[in-house]
Design a protein around this motif. Structure first.
Motif, mmCIF file in Angstrom:
data_model
loop_
_atom_site.group_PDB
_atom_site.id
_atom_site.type_symbol
_atom_site.label_atom_id
_atom_site.label_comp_id
_atom_site.label_asym_id
_atom_site.label_seq_id
_atom_site.Cartn_x
_atom_site.Cartn_y
_atom_site.Cartn_z
ATOM 1 N N GLU A 35 0.834 -1.199 0.000
ATOM 2 C CA GLU A 35 0.000 0.000 0.000
ATOM 3 C C GLU A 35 0.872 1.253 0.000
ATOM 4 N N GLY A 36 0.543 2.179 -0.900
ATOM 5 C CA GLY A 36 1.290 3.420 -1.004
ATOM 6 C C GLY A 36 2.441 3.380 -1.984
ATOM 7 N N GLY A 82 3.426 12.197 -2.733
ATOM 8 C CA GLY A 82 2.169 12.276 -1.993
ATOM 9 C C GLY A 82 0.966 12.600 -2.854
ATOM 10 N N ALA A 83 1.190 12.959 -4.108
ATOM 11 C CA ALA A 83 0.097 13.326 -5.010
ATOM 12 C C ALA A 83 -0.551 12.077 -5.604
ATOM 13 N N PRO A 84 -1.794 12.193 -6.079
ATOM 14 C CA PRO A 84 -2.395 11.089 -6.837
ATOM 15 C C PRO A 84 -1.633 10.892 -8.142
ATOM 16 N N PRO A 85 -1.838 9.772 -8.844
ATOM 17 C CA PRO A 85 -1.077 9.508 -10.081
ATOM 18 C C PRO A 85 -1.080 10.654 -11.078
ATOM 19 N N GLU A 86 -2.231 11.284 -11.287
ATOM 20 C CA GLU A 86 -2.291 12.405 -12.230
ATOM 21 C C GLU A 86 -1.407 13.555 -11.762
ATOM 22 N N GLY A 87 -1.379 13.784 -10.440
ATOM 23 C CA GLY A 87 -0.537 14.838 -9.894
ATOM 24 C C GLY A 87 0.942 14.526 -10.005
#
Length: 254
Positions: A183-184, A219-224
């Motif tokens: 996870e992560g 720490g950003a989502p994949p798009e970020g």
């Protein structure tokens, strides 16, 4: 009169290239498949009208997905046509191959004559991910090794395995490796257009900077993460146009 003829020829060629660009872009997945237990984002930034970058996803079942990223040498119509042929052969044969290395071996045989006759080469990284076990199995055909960031760890590692580029030798074999994700964790698949971005001094962006960029935006989502990496590339190159196609696929485990 001659100038008018040349202008009309140029306008016709421009329209044809724009049509080719739209068709090629439409062949890339508009959005990755939705997965329970993982989030995926993808993006391609062409340097020219058409190019040789390619990525795709094949949903085996509700819990298993195949992911592929590839790069044909060159940035012209020839590279684009080989990319289209690769896509067609993959989609026709992906579900028949049991392992990642089998998929590369089959594709190498199918594309060998075309690649040899056009004097082009194809690099490809093929991965299979199981949501149930969080096991990622992969094989590499001379492609840039994806980056793995382990949640809570400093730095990153690169997922590599032995295997030559496709179209060089018939009967080529490919090594397959596995890694269990947690996870992560975050995996970035990419083409060498990223690592070969130049600064005004001529220095290459390289894998180490890519690793630091991913770590910075972890720490950003994949798009970020994709937005962050592209922003870092633009800053490094001082806003200069990219000279090679850039493609990214980011998977983050929930």
């Amino acid at each position: 009169m001659e100038q008018e003829r040349l202008l009309l020829t140029y306008e016709d060629l421009s329209r044809e290239m724009e049509t080719a660009r739209r068709i090629q872009r439409s062949l890339l997945p508009q959005a990755p498949p939705h997965l329970l237990g993982a989030r995926i984002s993808c993006r391609s930034v062409p340097a020219h009208f058409v190019g040789g970058d390619y990525y795709d996803f094949f949903r085996r079942d509700e819990n298993t997905i195949d992911m592929v990223i590839a790069d044909v040498s060159g940035h012209d119509l020839g590279a684009a046509l080989i990319m289209v042929a690769t896509r067609g052969m993959l989609r026709a044969n992906a579900y028949r191959s049991g392992t990642a290395r089998d998929a590369l071996a089959v594709l190498n045989e199918l594309l060998f004559d075309d690649l040899t006759s056009t004097e082009l080469i194809l690099t490809m990284f093929y991965a299979k991910y199981s949501i149930d076990t969080r096991l990622l199995s992969y094989a590499n055909g001379g492609h840039e090794p994806p980056l793995l960031y382990r949640c809570g760890k400093d730095g990153c590692m690169f997922l590599d395995s032995d295997g030559m580029v496709l179209g060089v030798m018939k009967g080529a074999s490919f090594e397959e490796k596995t890694v269990r994700l947690r996870e992560g964790d975050l995996v970035l698949f990419y083409t060498d257009g990223i690592t070969e971005v130049n600064a005004p001094s001529g220095e290459l962006f390289g894998r180490d900077r890519l690793c630091r960029s991913v770590y910075r935006h972890r720490g950003a989502p994949p798009e970020g993460v994709i937005d962050g990496v592209l922003s870092d590339l633009a800053e490094f190159s001082r806003g200069a146009s990219f000279t090679d196609d850039i493609s990214l696929v980011v998977m983050k485990v929930d």
